[in-house]
Design a protein around this motif. Structure first.
Motif, PDB file in Angstrom:
ATOM      1  N   ALA A 111       3.876   9.193 -10.245  1.00 38.22           N
ATOM      2  CA  ALA A 111       3.229   9.216 -11.559  1.00 38.22           C
ATOM      3  C   ALA A 111       2.602  10.583 -11.829  1.00 38.22           C
ATOM      4  CB  ALA A 111       2.175   8.119 -11.655  1.00 38.22           C
ATOM      5  N   SER A 112       1.985  11.172 -10.819  1.00 39.73           N
ATOM      6  CA  SER A 112       1.385  12.500 -11.021  1.00 39.73           C
ATOM      7  C   SER A 112       2.476  13.550 -11.211  1.00 39.73           C
ATOM      8  CB  SER A 112       0.457  12.871  -9.864  1.00 39.73           C
ATOM      9  OG  SER A 112       1.174  13.006  -8.670  1.00 39.73           O
ATOM     10  N   ARG A 113       3.593  13.405 -10.496  1.00 40.92           N
ATOM     11  CA  ARG A 113       4.705  14.340 -10.668  1.00 40.92           C
ATOM     12  C   ARG A 113       5.294  14.211 -12.072  1.00 40.92           C
ATOM     13  NH1 ARG A 113      10.426  14.316  -7.596  1.00 40.92           N
ATOM     14  NH2 ARG A 113      11.188  16.283  -8.423  1.00 40.92           N
ATOM     15  N   LEU A 114       5.437  12.978 -12.546  1.00 43.50           N
ATOM     16  CA  LEU A 114       5.940  12.745 -13.894  1.00 43.50           C
ATOM     17  C   LEU A 114       4.998  13.358 -14.929  1.00 43.50           C
ATOM     18  CD1 LEU A 114       7.932  11.413 -15.873  1.00 43.50           C
ATOM     19  CD2 LEU A 114       6.526   9.351 -15.728  1.00 43.50           C
ATOM     20  N   GLN A 115       3.707  13.192 -14.727  1.00 48.10           N
ATOM     21  CA  GLN A 115       2.728  13.755 -15.654  1.00 48.10           C
ATOM     22  C   GLN A 115       2.851  15.271 -15.697  1.00 48.10           C
ATOM     23  OE1 GLN A 115       0.651  12.315 -17.780  1.00 48.10           O
ATOM     24  NE2 GLN A 115      -0.140  14.276 -18.435  1.00 48.10           N
ATOM     25  N   ASN A 137       0.822  -1.206   0.000  1.00 45.72           N
ATOM     26  CA  ASN A 137       0.000   0.000   0.000  1.00 45.72           C
ATOM     27  C   ASN A 137       0.858   1.258   0.000  1.00 45.72           C
ATOM     28  OD1 ASN A 137      -2.401  -1.422  -0.062  1.00 45.72           O
ATOM     29  ND2 ASN A 137      -2.571  -1.504   2.158  1.00 45.72           N
ATOM     30  N   LYS A 138       1.936   1.245   0.780  1.00 45.15           N
ATOM     31  CA  LYS A 138       2.843   2.394   0.832  1.00 45.15           C
ATOM     32  C   LYS A 138       3.480   2.617  -0.540  1.00 45.15           C
ATOM     33  CE  LYS A 138       6.908   4.086   3.307  1.00 45.15           C
ATOM     34  NZ  LYS A 138       7.948   3.771   4.283  1.00 45.15           N
ATOM     35  N   LEU A 139       3.928   1.536  -1.184  1.00 42.65           N
ATOM     36  CA  LEU A 139       4.542   1.658  -2.502  1.00 42.65           C
ATOM     37  C   LEU A 139       3.536   2.111  -3.563  1.00 42.65           C
ATOM     38  CD1 LEU A 139       6.902  -1.439  -2.452  1.00 42.65           C
ATOM     39  CD2 LEU A 139       7.574   0.968  -2.398  1.00 42.65           C
ATOM     40  N   LYS A 140       2.289   1.676  -3.434  1.00 44.28           N
ATOM     41  CA  LYS A 140       1.255   2.133  -4.374  1.00 44.28           C
ATOM     42  C   LYS A 140       1.039   3.634  -4.245  1.00 44.28           C
ATOM     43  CE  LYS A 140      -1.541  -2.041  -4.946  1.00 44.28           C
ATOM     44  NZ  LYS A 140      -2.853  -2.660  -4.646  1.00 44.28           N
TER      45      LYS A 140
END
Length: 121
Positions: A96-100, A86-89
């Motif tokens: 992923a949002s930062r990359l986007q 859960n922590k890794l998710k």
């Protein structure tokens, strides 16, 4: 021996046809039935008759049963691993949002081009 090993490995009940298909035709259904009946007669596996169909399965006494302490340790380990997942998710979602955001932002060269384009208009 292959049939016996397979039954012990998967540790679930099968019919002769199921064994034949699970072993991908290594033994025909008729051969599987003969082998399974012979193994059951020798006491190496168990057989249950259900009407016309026979189900075969490994003898359960050969399976190691963990102690209560071992089972509790496994439960704790499973819980710990679930928390890690859960922590890794969550971390993955954040990255992923930062990359986007980074990939959708203009580069320095693109900004310079736009400024130059707007300056000439």
């Amino acid at each position: 021996q292959t049939v016996l090993d397979y039954l012990q490995k998967v540790n679930r009940p099968y019919s002769a046809n199921d064994i034949s298909s699970q072993l991908h035709g290594l033994v025909s259904p008729a051969q599987a039935k003969k082998v399974l009946n012979a193994l059951a007669d020798d006491g190496k596996i168990q057989r249950k008759d259900n009407g016309k169909q026979q189900i075969f399965f490994a003898i359960q006494t050969s399976i190691d049963v963990p102690s209560v302490e071992e089972a509790e340790e496994e439960e704790d380990l499973i819980k710990e691993r679930g928390e890690q997942v859960n922590k890794l998710k969550d971390e993955n979602r954040t990255l992923a949002s930062r990359l986007q955001a980074l990939t959708s932002a203009l580069t320095d060269d693109q900004i310079r081009e736009r400024i130059a384009k707007l300056a000439y208009e």
